[in-house]
Motif scaffolding. Structure first.
Motif, PDB file in Angstrom:
ATOM      1  N   ILE A 194       0.862  -1.186   0.000  1.00 20.28           N
ATOM      2  CA  ILE A 194       0.000   0.000   0.000  1.00 20.28           C
ATOM      3  C   ILE A 194       0.898   1.236   0.000  1.00 20.28           C
ATOM      4  O   ILE A 194       1.831   1.336   0.797  1.00 20.28           O
ATOM      5  N   TRP A 195       0.590   2.151  -0.902  1.00 26.17           N
ATOM      6  CA  TRP A 195       1.305   3.441  -0.928  1.00 26.17           C
ATOM      7  C   TRP A 195       0.290   4.567  -0.710  1.00 26.17           C
ATOM      8  O   TRP A 195      -0.888   4.427  -1.086  1.00 26.17           O
ATOM      9  N   TYR A 196       0.756   5.656  -0.094  1.00 28.48           N
ATOM     10  CA  TYR A 196      -0.118   6.793   0.210  1.00 28.48           C
ATOM     11  C   TYR A 196       0.346   8.029  -0.567  1.00 28.48           C
ATOM     12  O   TYR A 196       1.540   8.315  -0.657  1.00 28.48           O
ATOM     13  N   GLY A 197      -0.651   8.717  -1.123  1.00 21.87           N
ATOM     14  CA  GLY A 197      -0.374   9.975  -1.783  1.00 21.87           C
ATOM     15  C   GLY A 197      -0.307  11.112  -0.770  1.00 21.87           C
ATOM     16  O   GLY A 197      -0.450  10.887   0.440  1.00 21.87           O
ATOM     17  N   PRO A 198      -0.110  12.361  -1.238  1.00 21.70           N
ATOM     18  CA  PRO A 198       0.006  13.520  -0.330  1.00 21.70           C
ATOM     19  C   PRO A 198      -1.200  13.697   0.577  1.00 21.70           C
ATOM     20  O   PRO A 198      -1.059  14.186   1.703  1.00 21.70           O
TER      21      PRO A 198
END
Length: 873
Positions: free
Chosen positions: A411-415
């Motif tokens: 899982i990656w998170y944006g700004p």
């Protein structure tokens, strides 16, 4: 050619190296497939007797089915053991004066990989000492590239289906590692403790007394609960209580969770630090407050004087202040269960934190149905109830861990914390850029997945999934999973859920639950008791075959495996008996060629004795096949042992000795004993591979390794009329045993021969004459006489008579018999009591282990005694 003793220490490695090429053949030359997944041990682990038991039983299965003519895959591998491995390496760093945070994540993971390459193969090499035969060339590791790819795909798929989500819930928390733990990593210990009675003031004139084992969590209280039927407190339901030392008021609520007769009957509800309280808070929609930090220190909203203290420091200070201000009513000494981390030894804290969860309830339905419908069967069957109970009450599975070693959550998170799922950072970056319409910074979730998540995929990820490999289509679903009862939920159930969800089929058709291994007194092994038995020490002392034989014969359903040096030594003694018997057989047969063995099945057997032993050999092989089918390893051992000890050695070889001086009989006996012994070696080989291979080399040097020989499906040819010989030999065998028992009863020495009178009109007349040569030798008879002797003995309903030696008087015999009748009656009564006494069986394992089916054997002995006594009535 044969050494005096079987030198296992000189042979084990040689045989293992010589036969390893047969462990797995990828040419798929057979029509049927057979596959077992080896439960992957922790890469940090060392071999213990639980491994030895499970691996031995699995090895028996794969060796047997390999010899049945199947393409066999026993898939080995190891588990990365996230927390356990990280702890090992962190301790190394601590000894070096540094820590993982100093190294930072990437360098720390590199350090763990270095440790794995240097030390992580220890348990694999130890397993090889057992003589097991998995496909080592296909060995997998849960963190290898292929399995990591499978883990990522499964997580992303389940997330996109809405089955994986993030939520704030209570978890087991290790304050040293600062991570959530599974229940299997928590050890509950009985400890001395106290139940403190604390006075809470209310918004009435009356106080309420709360009993608690954890006063230091009171600043996280969000309610006080009482039983709605409790006359002592129910009038306060709906009122407010004030937390001592604070100005905070909390409601008094009604809940059946409270027991009227336990403590004061009133319970403080602290949902942020107690699992039961958490459930109560969900029912009543109470707020949840966390007052302990991830490293076990007190935090706000605790009063200022407690902030920063450890849990134990806070408790001590709080109790002092409560007592000073008259809030502490009393205390009682109690014994209570306290949870500790299995990895670090610190006390576990129920901790309210945000974690990733899998909605296991939605996956449990098909897994339940698969067992209820019989697509997967448990052996023993009663373990299905355990499986059903866990699956029907399944809770969301916390799959995230706050450590660095493991499969990092994809899982990656944006700004703005928008989530992007991806297998690689480049893929996640591309998704984020497309979403925002520009290049943005992204960061990956810091958590890794629970080790059991990757283990749940083991039956199909090791076969190449998500790729559609030939091995996946050939070997999935597998035949059987052998494991312990303690991980039915943690592993078995989760493999069932994942297999059915992603492969649309069960991962295995059978689940065999093996017993618990205890010491010879039946006690659980533990380092603190000093009774841990190292299987490698047993192997060094007695050999791997002796340990394997012991574990096989002790694998009785529903009974713990009780093991010690004495019982393994008995198995070593059996191997010595086998070795000596092989040496004697070699003197009778010499070396047997393949041509002779192959031709035996086309011979017509003339000697009834040979027909009998061939029939017993075929019966043995059929029984073993049934035993294996039913996962009755103990009965498999008993069948093979009984055949070798009773039928082959004690009877057939002894009976055939006087027949070998006739040239017409000698060749047939030589080939018969060779054929039967070869069959026996083939069926014993899966249990004791080393000694059987060595004996094969010496007796049948032209033959292939036993591991590569296929069980013959061809019956030995003989006319139907010869089938009567089997019955006749059985009758004469019992007759000889009766005479032997009688000789013992009346104390006639073996050196003194008896004469035998057989009436001419007796049905036994022709049979006795035709088998006289071996019967007279085994029963120690001198001749068939035409004079009726003094001692009657019945056989097949006919009365035959034995003549006493001249120096023995019939009056002395009658007196002795009368005396023995009373003694034998007492002995029979004693044996009946022992056999009926379950406690005796449990407390005398050496008797049951040595006698195998003890009740059947003792019953048979009593029948003999009754039969002998009946002859003199």
């Amino acid at each position: 050619m044969f050494s005096r003793f079987f030198e296992f220490s000189q042979e084990e490695n040689r045989i293992y190296q010589s036969t390893q090429k047969f462990f797995f053949n990828s040419d798929n030359k057979f029509d049927q497939n057979y596959c077992i997944m080896m439960p992957p041990p922790n890469v940090t682990g060392s071999l213990h007797l639980g491994h030895a038991l499970n691996d031995t039983l699995q090895d028996i299965l794969v060796r047997f089915h390999r010899k049945k003519g199947m393409n066999v895959l026993w898939q080995p591998g190891t588990d990365h053991a996230g927390i356990a491995t990280q702890v090992v390496v962190e301790r190394q760093l601590e000894a070096e004066g540094t820590d993982r945070h100093t190294l930072e994540r990437e360098k720390f993971i590199e350090r763990i990989w270095q440790w794995k390459e240097q030390s992580g193969n220890t348990i694999v090499e130890q397993k090889k000492r057992l003589g097991i035969s998995p496909a080592w060339e296909r060995e997998r590791f849960t963190m290898d590239e292929g399995l990591s790819k499978a883990v990522q795909k499964v997580f992303i798929s389940l997330y996109e289906e809405g089955l994986i989500y993030k939520a704030k819930k209570l978890v087991n928390w290790d304050t040293q590692l600062q991570t959530a733990l599974s229940d299997l990593e928590v050890v509950n210990k009985e400890c001395d403790g106290f139940l403190w009675y604390i006075r809470y003031k209310t918004n009435t004139a009356e106080d309420i007394i709360v009993a608690t084992t954890r006063p230091e969590t009171m600043f996280g209280d969000t309610a006080i609960a009482v039983n709605p039927e409790d006359n002592k407190w129910k009038h306060l339901i709906g009122k407010q209580a004030k937390i001592p030392l604070t100005d905070t008021y909390i409601p008094i609520i009604a809940d059946d969770y409270c027991m009227i007769d336990k403590g004061s009957g009133a319970v403080k509800i602290t949902p942020g630090h107690d699992f039961n309280d958490f459930l109560v808070s969900e029912r009543h929609k109470l707020p949840m407050i966390n007052i302990i930090s991830t490293d076990g220190k007190m935090i706000a909203p605790c009063p200022q004087q407690f902030i920063g203290l450890s849990i134990d420091e806070a408790r001590k200070k709080l109790l002092s202040e409560l007592e000073d201000q008259a809030y502490l009513e009393k205390s009682e000494k109690i014994k209570n269960q306290v949870p500790y981390s299995d990895r670090t030894g610190v006390r576990i804290e129920p901790f309210l934190t945000e974690q990733w969860f899998l909605d296991a309830q939605k996956l449990a339905g098909p897994a339940l149905e698969a067992v209820k419908s019989g697509r997967t069967n448990f052996h023993p069957k009663n373990w299905e109830n355990t499986y059903f109970n866990w699956m029907e009450n399944i809770q969301p599975w916390c799959i995230s861990r706050q450590i660095w070693w493991g499969h990092r959550i994809p899982i990656w998170y944006g700004p703005d914390n928008t989530i992007f799922t991806a297998c690689t950072e480049d893929e996640a970056q591309a998704k984020a850029n497309a979403f925002y319409g520009k290049t943005v910074e992204i960061h990956q979730d810091n958590d890794v997945l629970d080790t059991w998540f990757s283990s749940a995929l083991w039956p199909f990820s090791t076969l190449g999934w998500p790729d559609k490999t030939p091995e996946l289509s050939q070997y999935y679903p597998t035949q059987v999973l052998a494991t312990g009862f303690d991980i039915i939920f943690f592993w078995v159930a989760r493999m069932m859920m994942m297999g059915l969800h992603f492969m649309k089929d069960v991962p295995f058709k059978d689940v065999y639950i093996h017993a618990i291994v205890r010491d010879e007194k039946g006690h659980k092994m533990s380092k603190s008791k000093g009774n841990v038995i190292d299987p490698l020490e047993l192997i060094n002392k007695f050999g791997s075959d002796a340990l394997r034989l012991t574990l096989t014969k002790l694998s009785v359903p529903g009974r713990d495996v009780k093991i010690g040096d004495q019982i393994v030594e008995q198995s070593r003694n059996f191997i010595t008996k086998l070795w000596n018997a092989s040496k004697f057989i070699h003197t009778m047969t010499g070396q047997i060629s393949n041509t002779e063995l192959s031709a035996f099945g086309t011979h017509s057997l003339k000697l009834p004795l040979n027909v009998w032993i061939v029939k017993k050999t075929l019966d043995m092989s059929r029984s073993v096949e049934e035993n294996i089918k039913d996962y009755r390893f103990d009965l498999m051992y008993n069948t093979i042992h009984s055949y070798f000890w009773d039928d082959l050695c004690d009877f057939y070889i002894e009976a055939s000795k006087p027949m070998t001086d006739e040239s017409s009989c000698s060749d047939e006996i030589r080939l018969t004993i060779a054929w039967c012994f070869n069959v026996f070696l083939n069926y014993l080989n899966p249990i004791a591979p080393t000694v059987t291979e060595v004996i094969k080399e010496k007796l049948f040097p032209e033959s292939d390794f036993l591991i590569n020989q296929i069980y013959s499906k061809t019956d030995v040819h003989h006319p139907d009329i010869l089938k009567d010989h089997v019955k006749n030999i059985a009758v004469m065998k019992d007759f000889v045993e009766d005479i032997r028992s009688l000789r013992g009863l009346i104390q006639i020495k073996g050196s003194e021969k008896l004469s035998l009178y057989v009436p001419e009109n007796s049905t036994m007349h022709n049979l006795v004459h035709s088998e006289w040569k071996w019967v007279s030798q085994l029963a120690r008879l001198s001749s068939i006489t035409d004079q009726q002797g003094e001692i009657p003995i019945t056989c097949q309903g006919d009365a035959l008579f034995l003549g006493l030696p001249k120096n023995v008087q019939i009056e002395d015999i009658i007196e002795l018999i009368e005396k023995n009748k009373e003694d034998l009656s007492i002995e029979i009564e004693r044996l009946n009591k022992k056999i009926a006494n379950v406690a005796f069986k449990e407390n005398k394992p050496e008797l049951w282990q040595e006698d195998f089916n003890a009740q059947e054997i003792k019953s048979k002995e009593r029948e003999k005694i009754s039969h002998i006594l009946g002859s003199f009535q």
